[in-house]
Design a protein around this motif. Structure first.
Motif, short mmCIF file in Angstrom:
data_model
loop_
_atom_site.label_atom_id
_atom_site.label_comp_id
_atom_site.label_asym_id
_atom_site.label_seq_id
_atom_site.Cartn_x
_atom_site.Cartn_y
_atom_site.Cartn_z
N TYR A 196 0.84 -1.20 0.00
CA TYR A 196 0.00 0.00 0.00
C TYR A 196 0.88 1.25 0.00
O TYR A 196 1.92 1.29 0.69
N ARG A 241 -12.31 -0.64 7.41
CA ARG A 241 -11.67 -0.78 6.11
C ARG A 241 -12.49 -0.07 5.05
O ARG A 241 -13.72 -0.15 5.06
N PRO A 265 -11.14 1.82 -3.70
CA PRO A 265 -10.26 1.67 -2.54
C PRO A 265 -8.93 1.00 -2.89
O PRO A 265 -8.07 0.84 -2.02
N ILE A 282 -6.93 5.18 -1.75
CA ILE A 282 -8.36 5.41 -1.81
C ILE A 282 -8.63 6.62 -2.69
O ILE A 282 -8.13 7.72 -2.40
N GLY A 313 -8.91 6.22 6.74
CA GLY A 313 -7.74 6.67 5.98
C GLY A 313 -7.28 8.06 6.38
O GLY A 313 -7.88 8.71 7.24
N HIS A 332 -4.75 4.18 3.11
CA HIS A 332 -5.51 3.32 4.01
C HIS A 332 -4.97 3.43 5.43
O HIS A 332 -3.75 3.53 5.66
#
Length: 504
Positions: A196, A241, A265, A282, A313, A332
């Motif tokens: 990520y 999430r 996302p 996101i 986030g 995230h």
């Protein structure tokens, strides 16, 4: 079929689609979110294929056409969003601190201007004991701007005429972790690891619980987001999430509280100059009917929350209003928290005060209490500095505060005097009077008057203190004795200073 996919299945499908599509020239990334028609999101889920440039079908070679669907799931070909990291424009100082306000390290760039950003929310450091474990959460690029380093002081500055007022910038924290500004591998339970893109950092709050009065002499904070009410709530309920298509909110320094929709996302974007591709972020569309922007210059570091007031986030950038459908970018929260080793403060994780010590946090029971509970200490300090008397008294207090605290804690004569004149109890009333103008300081406690408190402490500090401290007590003693019985709260006392305006 697409509507039935759970997060694990989405990641596995996306991985297979990416392996198939990335070799095609011009394909940069593959996400999974809501299909877009024109500038509007639809309710249909799709594999979102991000390309360098979207071309008419008749200009694409036969072997490079993106299939209309993969494994029964529709595709959506989109030009990759291009944006930048945001700065900040909040103009106020706040006490207690709360999410959505301005922070800065007061370091200058090559043009001689300060960088700044947004305080997202608060967290506790995993495995660290209370009092020393409270941090603010924001972006790495906010705390590291202009060469920011570990242990740098973080300030909450007001802005005057669009410029940071350095003279009145209050220190609130020190950089604790510069975190990550790049990829961070994270694995949700039962799923494969994913890299990520994360932009996160923390700074430890300047909380100071005095050993001689059990009061917080440092900053206080509130589990709340400025200018934002989500379903009647203004505080964080926990962590969740991000899910495609869900409604989300953020509290930012420029655009305040805004609402948007998660387009993807697992999105990708190009940021900065030269452009760098960031993946698994996101992507957020503005709400229709739209706010002007979901996020803009001034909102970097904002906490991103869902309809259940759960943190999902941190906003770190986005596109300008000149784009036809400007999107905001957020990282995230789960991989960010994993990188920082912290847990957000929420109703599920309230801070724990050390035994016998005062709490430093406020948990609002309802949205309407936010303004009612506003701490007026900063405003009291500012008003005091606007007068000649106040500037003299407050300036000398700040200069000698550390020595006074040390004498009370470590010099037996001063310690005994402090407790005999009910110093801790009086101090608690003075602190409450500073926070709330309606609070009255009692004229006496357990038979000890305010005048006796000042006289006996002045004697003890004069006998044990340094020459500069003795000189300051001599300068102000008669003045303070004349004031001690005239006012029952600190705000009225400062109002009395107003008869003598400050000079430059």
């Amino acid at each position: 079929m697409a509507d039935e996919l759970d997060p694990r299945q989405v990641l596995e499908l996306r991985e297979r689609a990416r392996d198939r599509l990335i070799p095609i020239p011009g394909v940069l990334a593959v996400g999974f979110g809501r299909k877009q028609v024109g500038e509007q999101l639809t309710d249909r889920r799709a594999l979102r294929v991000y390309v360098e440039e979207k071309k008419p079908l008749d200009q694409v070679a036969a072997g490079e056409v993106i299939p209309a669907e993969i494994e029964g799931v529709p595709t959506d070909v989109l030009p990759i969003p291009r944006g930048r990291a945001f700065g900040t424009q909040d103009t106020q100082r706040h006490s207690p601190l709360l999410g959505g306000i301005t922070i800065t390290n007061l370091k200058l760039d090559a043009a001689g201007t300060f960088g700044a950003g947004t305080l997202g929310c608060f967290a506790t450091i995993d495995g660290q004991a209370p009092r020393e474990n409270i941090v603010l959460l924001t972006n790495n690029h906010v705390l590291a701007t202009n060469g920011g380093q570990l242990d740098d002081t973080v300030y909450q500055p007001p802005l005057v005429g669009g410029l940071i007022d350095k003279a009145n910038a209050g220190a609130i924290a020190k950089v604790h972790s510069l975190g990550v500004n790049g990829t961070h591998g994270y694995t949700y339970p039962g799923e494969k690891p994913v890299d990520y893109y994360v932009d996160c950092a923390t700074a430890k709050l300047a909380i100071d619980i005095s050993s001689w009065c059990d009061c917080n002499c440092g900053v206080s904070y509130k589990n709340a987001l400025r200018d934002l009410t989500v379903g009647g709530r203004i505080w964080l309920e926990g962590v969740a999430r991000a899910v495609d298509g869900e409604t989300v909110y953020k509290s930012g320094c420029t655009t305040g509280g805004t609402r948007g929709t998660i387009a993807d996302p697992l999105g990708s974007a190009m940021i900065g100059t030269p452009a760098v591709q960031v993946d698994n972020i996101i992507l957020i569309d503005r709400t229709n009917p739209p706010d002007p922007l979901f996020a803009a210059e001034g909102d970097s570091g904002s906490a991103l929350v869902n309809d259940q007031s759960r943190l999902i986030g941190l906003v770190f950038g986005g596109q300008d209003a000149t784009e036809p459908n400007p999107q905001a970018f957020a990282c995230h929260i789960a991989p960010a928290l994993d990188a920082l080793k912290v847990t957000p403060i929420s109703t599920q994780n309230p801070p724990v005060a050390p035994a016998g010590k005062a709490s430093t946090a406020t948990f609002a029971p309802a949205a309407a209490t936010l303004a009612d509970e506003e701490d007026q200490t900063l405003r009291l300090q500012e008003r005091a500095r606007e007068t000649a008397e106040g500037r003299r008294l407050y300036g000398d207090f700040l200069q000698h505060r550390s020595e006074i605290v040390a004498l009370v804690n470590r010099r037996r004569r001063v310690t005994i005097a402090w407790h005999r004149v009910r110093g801790p109890a009086y101090f608690a009333h003075f602190a409450e009077s500073a926070r709330h103008p309606e609070h009255r300081i009692p004229s006496e406690i357990d038979g000890v008057s305010r005048r006796e408190l000042l006289e006996r402490m002045a004697d003890a500090l004069t006998a044990e203190g340094s020459e500069p401290l003795r000189a300051a007590i001599t300068r102000h003693r008669d003045e303070l004795m004349a004031l001690v019985d005239r006012f029952d709260d600190l705000h009225s006392l400062v109002d009395g200073f107003g008869e003598h305006p400050a000079t430059a």
